[in-house]
Design an enzyme around this catalytic site. Structure first.
Site, PDB file in Angstrom:
ATOM      1  N   PRO A  19      -7.696   3.122   3.421  1.00 37.57           N
ATOM      2  CA  PRO A  19      -8.977   2.532   2.973  1.00 37.57           C
ATOM      3  C   PRO A  19      -9.350   2.933   1.561  1.00 37.57           C
ATOM      4  O   PRO A  19      -9.327   4.113   1.212  1.00 37.57           O
ATOM      5  CB  PRO A  19      -9.972   3.085   3.998  1.00 37.57           C
ATOM      6  CG  PRO A  19      -9.170   3.231   5.237  1.00 37.57           C
ATOM      7  CD  PRO A  19      -7.804   3.684   4.767  1.00 37.57           C
ATOM      8  N   CYS A  20      -9.669   1.912   0.767  1.00 38.80           N
ATOM      9  CA  CYS A  20      -9.868   2.149  -0.665  1.00 38.80           C
ATOM     10  C   CYS A  20     -11.329   2.183  -1.077  1.00 38.80           C
ATOM     11  O   CYS A  20     -11.632   2.451  -2.232  1.00 38.80           O
ATOM     12  CB  CYS A  20      -9.141   1.067  -1.473  1.00 38.80           C
ATOM     13  SG  CYS A  20      -9.785  -0.604  -1.191  1.00 38.80           S
ATOM     14  N   GLN A  21     -12.262   1.899  -0.169  1.00 43.35           N
ATOM     15  CA  GLN A  21     -13.666   1.828  -0.578  1.00 43.35           C
ATOM     16  C   GLN A  21     -14.134   3.120  -1.242  1.00 43.35           C
ATOM     17  O   GLN A  21     -14.935   3.103  -2.161  1.00 43.35           O
ATOM     18  CB  GLN A  21     -14.568   1.518   0.627  1.00 43.35           C
ATOM     19  CG  GLN A  21     -14.350   0.145   1.217  1.00 43.35           C
ATOM     20  CD  GLN A  21     -13.376   0.184   2.374  1.00 43.35           C
ATOM     21  OE1 GLN A  21     -12.474   1.000   2.421  1.00 43.35           O
ATOM     22  NE2 GLN A  21     -13.551  -0.707   3.333  1.00 43.35           N
TER      23      GLN A  21
END
Length: 355
Positions: A83-85
């Site tokens: 996850p890159c958020q």
């Protein structure tokens, strides 16, 4: 080669590996996958035959019992777009202070216990510069501590690998093996890929015009009320150049269903879509007022899937599974670009012959 896909989404790594296997008789098998989003799981299982595979579900819950990790079959290749958020330019950039960033540590648990020979991870470009580079350094050092002294990384742009989307992502490749005279470079991999581009089964696009459908439902068109907002260059506190009809799409986002300004999302006029010569059409200059009088639409979920390198069959299967348009947009925006992964895997496992 046994493959485990973490944070699978709609299976960009798996799709690339499947096509590579088809094109070059490359023996591989996905033994399992992790994904927490129920809609993404539904799409994934509609696109691939997951019978007899291990469905890990929420990787945090799965890893709570080390016996479950140890019971996994041998893993030769571990992949994941974690996850890159937490690291995105558009987010608050909280990094490991953000719970979404903390799932990175779940990768380490599998590395420590299963020691896959190869690792290929993907994340946003900003990961390298987040917190003045300290976050990225911590990630690399953490992987090394798991026994991977050979770690390589570079920034790859989807546009360089046959898809009409500008999408810069950092890819990290790590291995327990000592590979002599090895270079992991987007420039070198691009050059190698260009030599096989006409011999493989990937989708190939020269421009967005190649994938835009001539006729779509009216719901994708902008209303006269929202057009001025979408086409606006901003406000007193926010300014940008909002242009439509990009030949190369702006990076797809997980939130594109909400319709941001044209500087952030991709919008197209009927004049461009129906044109037989899009480059010639783009020579015409329209004022904002003239643009507001034209029929303008956003990209469809199907077009978003295509811009990420997923086939029309993949999209149709996901749609038929009952996933909503909002979720299909999200899945495309979160996906790893198939062509980019294919190019990297071809370089590693076919061109260099790593096994």
């Amino acid at each position: 080669m046994n493959h485990l896909e973490l944070f699978a989404g709609i299976g960009g790594f798996r799709q690339a590996l499947t096509l590579l296997s088809k094109d070059f008789n490359f023996a591989q098998k996905t033994i399992g996958f992790s994904e927490i989003d129920e809609s993404a799981i539904k799409s994934y299982k509609s696109m691939y035959n997951t019978q007899n595979e291990i469905e890990m579900g929420d990787i945090v819950a799965f890893n709570q019992d080390v016996n479950r990790i140890n019971s996994l079959p041998q893993i030769d290749l571990l992949t994941g777009g974690f996850p890159c958020q937490a690291f995105s330019m558009m987010g608050k950039q909280q990094g490991f202070a953000d719970m979404r960033g903390n799932v990175f540590f779940q990768i380490l648990e599998i590395l420590r216990n299963k020691k896959p020979k190869y690792i290929l991870l993907e994340n946003v470009r900003n990961l390298k510069s987040h917190n003045k580079g300290e976050t990225f350094k911590y990630i690399i050092d953490s992987i090394k501590e798991c026994g991977y002294n050979n770690i390589y990384y570079d920034i790859f742009n989807t546009e360089d690998f046959g898809l009409a989307q500008k999408r810069n992502r950092v890819f990290i490749f790590a291995t327990t093996e000592n590979i002599k005279n090895f270079t992991f470079s987007s420039k070198i991999i691009k050059n190698v890929f260009c030599n096989i581009n006409d011999k493989i089964s990937l989708l190939k696009q020269n421009s967005t015009h190649d994938i835009l459908e001539k006729q779509v439902e009216k719901k994708y068109y902008l209303s006269n009320t929202i057009k001025p907002t979408i086409l606006s260059n901003g406000t007193k506190t926010y300014h940008s150049k909002s242009e439509i009809n990009p030949i190369i799409a702006k990076p797809l986002t997980a939130t594109m269903v909400k319709m941001h300004r044209a500087c952030q999302d991709n919008y197209f006029s009927d004049g461009f879509i129906q044109s037989s010569n899009p480059l010639e059409y783009l020579q015409k200059v329209f004022s904002k007022e003239e643009l507001c009088k034209q029929e303008i639409r956003k990209i469809t979920p199907k077009e978003a899937f295509l811009l990420q390198g997923f086939s029309e069959e993949c999209f149709n299967n996901a749609q038929k599974s009952g996933v909503s348009n909002a979720q299909l947009y999200k899945q495309a925006g979160n996906a790893v670009s198939v062509n980019t992964v294919y190019a990297i895997m071809y370089y590693l496992f076919v061109y260099l012959g790593l096994r």
